[in-house]
Design a protein around this motif. Structure first.
Motif, PDB file in Angstrom:
ATOM      1  N   PRO A  61       0.829  -1.219   0.000  1.00 31.77           N
ATOM      2  CA  PRO A  61       0.000   0.000   0.000  1.00 31.77           C
ATOM      3  C   PRO A  61       0.858   1.262   0.000  1.00 31.77           C
ATOM      4  CG  PRO A  61      -0.854  -1.576   1.590  1.00 31.77           C
ATOM      5  CD  PRO A  61       0.457  -2.132   1.112  1.00 31.77           C
ATOM      6  N   ILE A  62       0.378   2.279  -0.699  1.00 33.05           N
ATOM      7  CA  ILE A  62       1.063   3.570  -0.718  1.00 33.05           C
ATOM      8  C   ILE A  62       0.209   4.659  -0.069  1.00 33.05           C
ATOM      9  CG2 ILE A  62       2.546   3.085  -2.699  1.00 33.05           C
ATOM     10  CD1 ILE A  62       0.525   4.424  -4.498  1.00 33.05           C
ATOM     11  N   PHE A  63      -0.963   4.282   0.401  1.00 31.89           N
ATOM     12  CA  PHE A  63      -1.831   5.199   1.128  1.00 31.89           C
ATOM     13  C   PHE A  63      -2.306   4.515   2.406  1.00 31.89           C
ATOM     14  CE2 PHE A  63      -2.589   5.964  -3.443  1.00 31.89           C
ATOM     15  CZ  PHE A  63      -2.107   7.267  -3.535  1.00 31.89           C
ATOM     16  N   GLU A  64      -2.180   5.219   3.525  1.00 33.31           N
ATOM     17  CA  GLU A  64      -2.629   4.675   4.804  1.00 33.31           C
ATOM     18  C   GLU A  64      -3.864   5.401   5.323  1.00 33.31           C
ATOM     19  OE1 GLU A  64      -1.276   2.036   6.047  1.00 33.31           O
ATOM     20  OE2 GLU A  64       0.546   1.919   4.818  1.00 33.31           O
ATOM     21  N   ASP A  65      -4.040   6.649   4.927  1.00 30.98           N
ATOM     22  CA  ASP A  65      -5.200   7.397   5.408  1.00 30.98           C
ATOM     23  C   ASP A  65      -5.587   8.464   4.381  1.00 30.98           C
ATOM     24  OD1 ASP A  65      -3.363   9.490   5.709  1.00 30.98           O
ATOM     25  OD2 ASP A  65      -3.180   9.230   7.871  1.00 30.98           O
TER      26      ASP A  65
ATOM     27  N   MET B  21      -5.342  11.682   4.481  1.00 30.34           N
ATOM     28  CA  MET B  21      -4.341  12.717   4.283  1.00 30.34           C
ATOM     29  C   MET B  21      -3.318  12.318   3.219  1.00 30.34           C
ATOM     30  SD  MET B  21      -3.173  15.689   4.924  1.00 30.34           S
ATOM     31  CE  MET B  21      -4.106  16.179   6.381  1.00 30.34           C
ATOM     32  N   ASP B  22      -2.949  11.041   3.177  1.00 32.70           N
ATOM     33  CA  ASP B  22      -1.982  10.580   2.176  1.00 32.70           C
ATOM     34  C   ASP B  22      -2.506  10.822   0.765  1.00 32.70           C
ATOM     35  OD1 ASP B  22      -0.473   9.758   4.309  1.00 32.70           O
ATOM     36  OD2 ASP B  22      -0.926   7.622   4.075  1.00 32.70           O
ATOM     37  N   HIS B  23      -3.771  10.534   0.534  1.00 33.57           N
ATOM     38  CA  HIS B  23      -4.376  10.797  -0.774  1.00 33.57           C
ATOM     39  C   HIS B  23      -4.327  12.291  -1.101  1.00 33.57           C
ATOM     40  CE1 HIS B  23      -6.242   6.894   0.263  1.00 33.57           C
ATOM     41  NE2 HIS B  23      -6.371   6.704  -1.040  1.00 33.57           N
ATOM     42  N   GLN B  24      -4.687  13.099  -0.132  1.00 30.22           N
ATOM     43  CA  GLN B  24      -4.724  14.544  -0.350  1.00 30.22           C
ATOM     44  C   GLN B  24      -3.334  15.097  -0.645  1.00 30.22           C
ATOM     45  OE1 GLN B  24      -6.595  15.887   3.263  1.00 30.22           O
ATOM     46  NE2 GLN B  24      -8.659  15.487   2.512  1.00 30.22           N
ATOM     47  N   VAL B  25      -2.328  14.583   0.049  1.00 27.04           N
ATOM     48  CA  VAL B  25      -0.958  15.050  -0.174  1.00 27.04           C
ATOM     49  C   VAL B  25      -0.495  14.699  -1.583  1.00 27.04           C
ATOM     50  CG1 VAL B  25       1.458  14.693   0.475  1.00 27.04           C
ATOM     51  CG2 VAL B  25      -0.265  15.103   2.243  1.00 27.04           C
ATOM     52  N   LEU B  26      -0.762  13.467  -2.028  1.00 30.88           N
ATOM     53  CA  LEU B  26      -0.330  13.105  -3.379  1.00 30.88           C
ATOM     54  C   LEU B  26      -1.037  13.953  -4.418  1.00 30.88           C
ATOM     55  CD1 LEU B  26       1.376  11.484  -5.294  1.00 30.88           C
ATOM     56  CD2 LEU B  26      -0.372   9.708  -5.300  1.00 30.88           C
ATOM     57  N   LEU B  27      -2.316  14.237  -4.223  1.00 32.31           N
ATOM     58  CA  LEU B  27      -3.026  15.095  -5.177  1.00 32.31           C
ATOM     59  C   LEU B  27      -2.417  16.498  -5.222  1.00 32.31           C
ATOM     60  CD1 LEU B  27      -6.749  14.065  -4.574  1.00 32.31           C
ATOM     61  CD2 LEU B  27      -5.279  13.447  -6.491  1.00 32.31           C
ATOM     62  N   GLN B  28      -2.002  17.009  -4.081  1.00 33.33           N
ATOM     63  CA  GLN B  28      -1.347  18.321  -4.070  1.00 33.33           C
ATOM     64  C   GLN B  28       0.006  18.265  -4.771  1.00 33.33           C
ATOM     65  OE1 GLN B  28      -2.608  21.337  -3.067  1.00 33.33           O
ATOM     66  NE2 GLN B  28      -0.742  22.062  -4.074  1.00 33.33           N
ATOM     67  N   ILE B  29       0.733  17.170  -4.564  1.00 34.85           N
ATOM     68  CA  ILE B  29       2.018  16.997  -5.254  1.00 34.85           C
ATOM     69  C   ILE B  29       1.804  16.906  -6.759  1.00 34.85           C
ATOM     70  CG2 ILE B  29       3.934  15.383  -5.613  1.00 34.85           C
ATOM     71  CD1 ILE B  29       3.771  14.770  -2.596  1.00 34.85           C
ATOM     72  N   ILE B  30       0.778  16.181  -7.174  1.00 34.76           N
ATOM     73  CA  ILE B  30       0.456  16.090  -8.598  1.00 34.76           C
ATOM     74  C   ILE B  30       0.154  17.474  -9.159  1.00 34.76           C
ATOM     75  CG2 ILE B  30      -1.267  15.266 -10.256  1.00 34.76           C
ATOM     76  CD1 ILE B  30      -1.423  12.674  -8.624  1.00 34.76           C
ATOM     77  N   LYS B  31      -0.616  18.262  -8.417  1.00 30.37           N
ATOM     78  CA  LYS B  31      -0.949  19.620  -8.865  1.00 30.37           C
ATOM     79  C   LYS B  31       0.309  20.449  -9.073  1.00 30.37           C
ATOM     80  CE  LYS B  31      -3.795  23.626  -7.679  1.00 30.37           C
ATOM     81  NZ  LYS B  31      -4.774  24.180  -6.695  1.00 30.37           N
ATOM     82  N   THR B  32       1.225  20.390  -8.126  1.00 29.07           N
ATOM     83  CA  THR B  32       2.485  21.124  -8.242  1.00 29.07           C
ATOM     84  C   THR B  32       3.308  20.616  -9.420  1.00 29.07           C
ATOM     85  OG1 THR B  32       2.533  21.491  -5.852  1.00 29.07           O
ATOM     86  CG2 THR B  32       4.620  21.729  -7.037  1.00 29.07           C
ATOM     87  N   SER B  33       3.327  19.294  -9.600  1.00 32.76           N
ATOM     88  CA  SER B  33       4.105  18.680 -10.680  1.00 32.76           C
ATOM     89  C   SER B  33       3.560  19.070 -12.050  1.00 32.76           C
ATOM     90  CB  SER B  33       4.106  17.156 -10.522  1.00 32.76           C
ATOM     91  OG  SER B  33       4.581  16.765  -9.255  1.00 32.76           O
ATOM     92  N   LEU B  34       2.242  19.137 -12.175  1.00 29.01           N
ATOM     93  CA  LEU B  34       1.620  19.523 -13.442  1.00 29.01           C
ATOM     94  C   LEU B  34       2.051  20.925 -13.848  1.00 29.01           C
ATOM     95  CD1 LEU B  34      -2.008  18.207 -12.810  1.00 29.01           C
ATOM     96  CD2 LEU B  34      -0.384  17.274 -14.466  1.00 29.01           C
ATOM     97  N   SER B  35       2.063  21.834 -12.885  1.00 32.96           N
ATOM     98  CA  SER B  35       2.468  23.209 -13.157  1.00 32.96           C
ATOM     99  C   SER B  35       3.964  23.296 -13.472  1.00 32.96           C
ATOM    100  CB  SER B  35       2.130  24.088 -11.947  1.00 32.96           C
ATOM    101  OG  SER B  35       2.570  25.408 -12.142  1.00 32.96           O
TER     102      SER B  35
ATOM    103  N   THR C 244      -5.316   1.572  -3.693  1.00 32.77           N
ATOM    104  CA  THR C 244      -4.607   1.344  -2.441  1.00 32.77           C
ATOM    105  C   THR C 244      -3.108   1.216  -2.643  1.00 32.77           C
ATOM    106  OG1 THR C 244      -6.543   0.193  -1.565  1.00 32.77           O
ATOM    107  CG2 THR C 244      -4.458  -0.135  -0.402  1.00 32.77           C
ATOM    108  N   ASN C 245      -2.693   0.488  -3.683  1.00 28.59           N
ATOM    109  CA  ASN C 245      -1.257   0.272  -3.868  1.00 28.59           C
ATOM    110  C   ASN C 245      -0.744   0.711  -5.234  1.00 28.59           C
ATOM    111  OD1 ASN C 245      -2.143  -1.701  -5.613  1.00 28.59           O
ATOM    112  ND2 ASN C 245      -0.998  -3.372  -4.658  1.00 28.59           N
ATOM    113  N   HIS C 246      -1.543   1.468  -5.966  1.00 28.05           N
ATOM    114  CA  HIS C 246      -1.073   1.992  -7.242  1.00 28.05           C
ATOM    115  C   HIS C 246      -1.916   3.191  -7.675  1.00 28.05           C
ATOM    116  CE1 HIS C 246      -4.322  -0.708  -8.565  1.00 28.05           C
ATOM    117  NE2 HIS C 246      -4.354  -0.018  -9.692  1.00 28.05           N
ATOM    118  N   VAL C 247      -1.410   3.920  -8.653  1.00 27.01           N
ATOM    119  CA  VAL C 247      -2.141   5.055  -9.200  1.00 27.01           C
ATOM    120  C   VAL C 247      -2.210   4.913 -10.719  1.00 27.01           C
ATOM    121  CG1 VAL C 247      -1.410   6.565  -7.326  1.00 27.01           C
ATOM    122  CG2 VAL C 247      -0.101   6.545  -9.449  1.00 27.01           C
TER     123      VAL C 247
END
Length: 216
Positions: free
Chosen positions: A40-44, A46-60, A73-76
């Motif tokens: 698994p790469i998400f435990e709660d 907040m983990d999902h929210q953090v990755l989405l924010q990182i994706i947003k920054t990466s896109l820009s 749960t274990n992949h995107v």
């Protein structure tokens, strides 16, 4: 189009050349990135929210557009279009930022994702749409949600106007339907018949997701 070889590792003293991924400005990819050893790469939440924010920054940062995503749960899964920077830079930045966060939070060390993400160039309009459908149905096929809009960690709720995640580009996808119809896109995705079974099997094979559907 870039077609290069990269020396990646040694095997019995021999260096092995690995072909770099095809890339050109405007290339669209279906990407699957999995946790190391399929953990698994998400435990709660907040983990999902953090990755989405990182994706947003990466896109820009790397001038990309995200047309669909699903955090399992274990992949995107990502359906992503590049600008003038090759996709590997986006993926490296996104993966490293999330790994730093995840390891710090949980006291781990080492890799969070498998080193080699899987990708497939999406060249045809029909394949683009089928991939969008495939990504949004991932939680349903894995029996994690009865309907795709019930799953919180995909772009589907944004696509059909329930919410706005701030990272999903809807115009290209909806432009395939008369008057950019959200209703017709939703109907296309949620068709419960066997009309698209062959396309689903092909996409799963192309991206290397060849196991049976499992609840993660």
């Amino acid at each position: 189009m870039i077609l290069l070889l990269r020396i990646t590792k040694q095997n019995g003293g021999r260096k092995i050349a690995r072909k770099l991924r095809d890339w050109y400005p405007g290339a669209v990819y279906h990407i699957m990135h999995r946790g190391v050893r399929r953990k698994p790469i998400f435990e709660d939440e907040m983990d999902h929210q953090v990755l989405l924010q990182i994706i947003k920054t990466s896109l820009s940062k790397y001038n990309c557009w995200l047309h669909a995503y699903c955090l399992m749960t274990n992949h995107v899964h990502l359906l992503i279009e590049t600008g003038d920077i090759e996709i590997g830079k986006f993926m490296k930045y996104m993966s490293e930022c999330y790994a730093i966060y995840y390891n710090h939070k949980y006291g781990y060390r080492g890799h969070v994702f498998e080193s080699r993400y899987k990708s497939c160039l999406v060249k045809e309009d029909a394949y683009f749409l089928q991939t969008s459908r495939y990504i949004h149905l991932n939680p349903v096929k894995a029996q994690m949600a009865d309907y795709p809009e019930y799953y919180l960690w995909s772009s589907y709720r944004t696509m059909i106007g329930i919410t706005d995640d701030g990272i999903t580009e809807k115009k290209k996808t909806l432009a395939y339907f008369p008057k950019n119809s959200i209703y017709q896109y939703r109907e296309f995705v949620e068709d419960i018949g066997h009309k698209y079974i062959v396309q689903e099997q092909h996409i799963r094979k192309m991206i290397g997701e060849d196991e049976l559907w499992l609840p993660w």
